[in-house]
Design a protein around this motif. Structure first.
Motif, PDB file in Angstrom:
ATOM      1  N   ALA A   1       0.714  -0.810   0.031  1.00 16.90           N
ATOM      2  CA  ALA A   1       0.234   0.407  -0.275  1.00 16.90           C
ATOM      3  C   ALA A   1       0.961   0.945   0.185  1.00 16.90           C
ATOM      4  CB  ALA A   1      -0.846   0.085   1.361  1.00 16.90           C
ATOM      5  N   ALA A   2       2.074   1.519   0.680  1.00 13.07           N
ATOM      6  CA  ALA A   2       2.672   2.296   0.532  1.00 13.07           C
ATOM      7  C   ALA A   2       3.392   2.194  -0.550  1.00 13.07           C
ATOM      8  CB  ALA A   2       3.949   2.118   1.500  1.00 13.07           C
ATOM      9  N   MET A   3       3.941   1.683  -1.342  1.00  9.15           N
ATOM     10  CA  MET A   3       4.141   1.627  -2.606  1.00  9.15           C
ATOM     11  C   MET A   3       3.461   2.256  -3.547  1.00  9.15           C
ATOM     12  SD  MET A   3       7.076  -0.984  -3.508  1.00  9.15           S
ATOM     13  CE  MET A   3       5.899  -2.380  -3.490  1.00  9.15           C
ATOM     14  N   VAL A   4       2.360   2.366  -3.744  1.00 13.97           N
ATOM     15  CA  VAL A   4       1.473   2.340  -4.515  1.00 13.97           C
ATOM     16  C   VAL A   4       0.826   3.781  -4.071  1.00 13.97           C
ATOM     17  CG1 VAL A   4      -1.561   2.031  -4.619  1.00 13.97           C
ATOM     18  CG2 VAL A   4       0.004  -0.064  -4.411  1.00 13.97           C
ATOM     19  N   TYR A   5       0.606   4.105  -2.655  1.00 13.00           N
ATOM     20  CA  TYR A   5       0.294   5.184  -2.537  1.00 13.00           C
ATOM     21  C   TYR A   5       1.569   6.453  -3.364  1.00 13.00           C
ATOM     22  CZ  TYR A   5      -4.771   5.231  -1.593  1.00 13.00           C
ATOM     23  OH  TYR A   5      -5.774   5.013  -1.044  1.00 13.00           O
ATOM     24  N   SER A   6       2.226   5.796  -2.811  1.00 12.08           N
ATOM     25  CA  SER A   6       3.975   6.037  -3.138  1.00 12.08           C
ATOM     26  C   SER A   6       3.892   7.074  -4.639  1.00 12.08           C
ATOM     27  CB  SER A   6       5.387   5.723  -2.920  1.00 12.08           C
ATOM     28  OG  SER A   6       5.479   5.415  -1.771  1.00 12.08           O
ATOM     29  N   ALA A   7       3.683   5.957  -5.477  1.00 12.99           N
ATOM     30  CA  ALA A   7       3.168   6.049  -6.952  1.00 12.99           C
ATOM     31  C   ALA A   7       2.254   7.340  -7.171  1.00 12.99           C
ATOM     32  CB  ALA A   7       3.521   4.748  -8.075  1.00 12.99           C
ATOM     33  N   ARG A   8       1.144   7.300  -6.971  1.00 21.61           N
ATOM     34  CA  ARG A   8      -0.205   8.036  -6.500  1.00 21.61           C
ATOM     35  C   ARG A   8       0.750   9.545  -6.073  1.00 21.61           C
ATOM     36  NH1 ARG A   8      -4.950   7.083  -6.574  1.00 21.61           N
ATOM     37  NH2 ARG A   8      -5.804   7.931  -5.965  1.00 21.61           N
TER      38      ARG A   8
END
Length: 117
Positions: free
Chosen positions: A95-102
């Motif tokens: 989730a941290a990776m996905v929200y970093s991309a966002r």
């Protein structure tokens, strides 16, 4: 750390007080809690293992104490619980990776808007 057994008792007492102040809220929560079990697709132990993983991802000590007690009562082993917690850790990192991309996408949008102004 925490005396989980005492904490669970204290929490139950406080939730009892809250139920007197806002019975509909607690009744609604209880309805939600029972709803998943009514389908019968997952056994109770599996639901508790999922609840423990979610408890970790939401950082809820109250959830941890309640669902740990239930999982142990239903026969969940330390190894099974550790595996469920491993899923929680993996998802938090994911989730941290996905929200970093966002966030980087938002940076690009704001940077483009600033250049266009």
């Amino acid at each position: 750390m925490l005396n989980w057994l005492d904490y669970r008792k204290q929490l139950a007492g406080r939730i009892g007080q809250f139920a007197k102040l806002s019975p509909g809220t607690v009744q609604g929560y209880q309805t939600l809690s029972r709803a998943g079990a009514s389908t019968g697709h997952l056994d109770a132990k599996t639901r508790e293992l999922i609840a423990l993983a979610v408890s970790v991802t939401t950082r809820c000590d109250g959830c941890i104490t309640v669902h740990t007690a239930e999982a142990v009562k239903l026969g969940a082993t330390r190894d099974e619980i550790a595996e469920a917690l491993g899923v929680a850790v993996a998802l938090n990192a994911g989730a941290a990776m996905v929200y970093s991309a966002r966030t980087l996408d938002a940076v690009d949008a704001y940077s483009a808007a600033a250049q266009a102004a």
